[in-house]
Design a protein around this motif. Structure first.
Motif: not given
Length: 262
Positions: A40-50
Motif C-alpha cells: 500500500w506504499d504507506a508513509e511513516l507519520v508518527a513514532a513513539i519515543d522509545p
C-alpha cells in the motif's frame, strides 16, 4: 510520547496493529503489517519515543548505513499511513515492538492518536504456537467482545484466560473507549516455529481481505508460503518423530472437519 509528523485529515480511518515479541509467533503479525506497508506504499507519520517504554538491553538499537553515513536506529513503535488502498478509506498501520515498561501509558498514547484521527476501528493481529499440522490451511481465529460486532462480522467472543501481551491490553482498552475492535490470531505449528511463517502471513492477509471486504495484493507471499511448506516437509521427512506427530495432527484435524463431528 508520540512524535507526530504532519498528518492530514483522514478519510474514515481504521487502525491495524501488530507487535513483535510475545504476541508474534512465526513473526506472522509483524510480517503482515510489513506486507501491507509495502503493497500500500504507506508513509511513516508518527513514532513513539522509545526511551519511555523499552529496555535497550532486551531490544538493542542497531547501527545501520554506509561508512561515513552510519547511524543508530532505535527500536520503537512506528505508525504508517496508507492512503492508496482498496478499502476506499485510510489505514493507519502500527508496526511495533511490545514495550518493556508502562503498558497502560503506551496504550493510552496509541489510543489518543486513534481518537485524534477519528479512527473508527482497530484490528489487532497476533500469532500463537498451536498443535496444528503445517500441511493443512493454518487457522486464523477472529474474536470481538461487543455483541453487535460479533454479529456484523460473524465472529465469537474470546474465551481465553491467562497471561496476555500488549495486543490483549490494547484490544481491551480500545473496546472500553467505544472503538470497534477485532482481534485476529494465526495458529503456528509449534514444531516449525523457529523461522518466519509466510504461509501464516498469507492466511492472515486472506482473512483481512474477508474482514475488510477488499482485495489485497499478495505479491510474493504464495511463492514464499510454498517454499516454507517444502522446508517443513523436508524437516518431517528427515525426522521420524516429527513425521509421526504431523500425521497424528492431520488425522485429528481431518476427523474434526468431518460433517458429523460436533
Amino acid at each position: 510520547m508520540i512524535e507526530i509528523e504532519d498528518i492530514p485529515l483522514l478519510d474514515d480511518p481504521i487502525m491495524i496493529a501488530a507487535f513483535e515479541g510475545w504476541n508474534d509467533a512465526g513473526e506472522v503479525s509483524s510480517s503482515t503489517i510489513a506486507h501491507l506497508i509495502e503493497v500500500w506504499d504507506a508513509e511513516l507519520v508518527a513514532a513513539i519515543d522509545p526511551a519511555d517504554y523499552y529496555d535497550f538491553q532486551v531490544n538493542r538499537p542497531r547501527v545501520t548505513g554506509e561508512p561515513g553515513s552510519r547511524q543508530v536506529e532505535w527500536p520503537t513503535t512506528r505508525i504508517y499511513l496508507a492512503r492508496d488502498t482498496p478499502l476506499d478509506r485510510d489505514v493507519l498501520l502500527v508496526h511495533g515492538i511490545e514495550p518493556s515498561f508502562r503498558w497502560m501509558q503506551f496504550t493510552s498514547e496509541l489510543l489518543s492518536l486513534a481518537v485524534e484521527t477519528d479512527t473508527t476501528m482497530i484490528i489487532t493481529l497476533g500469532g500463537l504456537l498451536a498443535d496444528v499440522p503445517h500441511t493443512r490451511p493454518l487457522p486464523i481465529t477472529v474474536t470481538a467482545e461487543h455483541p453487535d460486532i460479533q454479529q456484523r462480522y460473524d465472529v465469537e467472543p474470546s474465551r481465553y484466560e491467562g497471561p496476555t501481551g500488549i495486543v490483549g491490553v490494547l484490544t481491551d482498552t480500545a473496546g472500553r473507549t467505544g472503538i470497534t475492535t477485532l482481534s485476529a490470531w494465526a495458529a503456528i505449528p509449534h514444531y516449525a516455529a523457529a523461522a518466519p511463517s509466510p504461509k501464516a502471513t498469507l492466511a492472515m492477509v486472506v482473512k483481512l481481505e474477508e474482514l475488510l471486504d477488499a482485495v489485497i495484493e499478495h505479491a510474493d507471499l504464495p511463492d514464499a508460503a510454498a517454499a516454507w511448506q517444502r522446508g517443513v516437509d523436508d524437516l518431517a521427512a528427515n525426522d521420524d518423530e516429527v513425521a509421526e506427530y504431523v500425521q497424528a495432527l492431520e488425522q485429528a484435524q481431518d476427523t474434526t472437519d468431518l460433517p458429523a463431528a460436533s
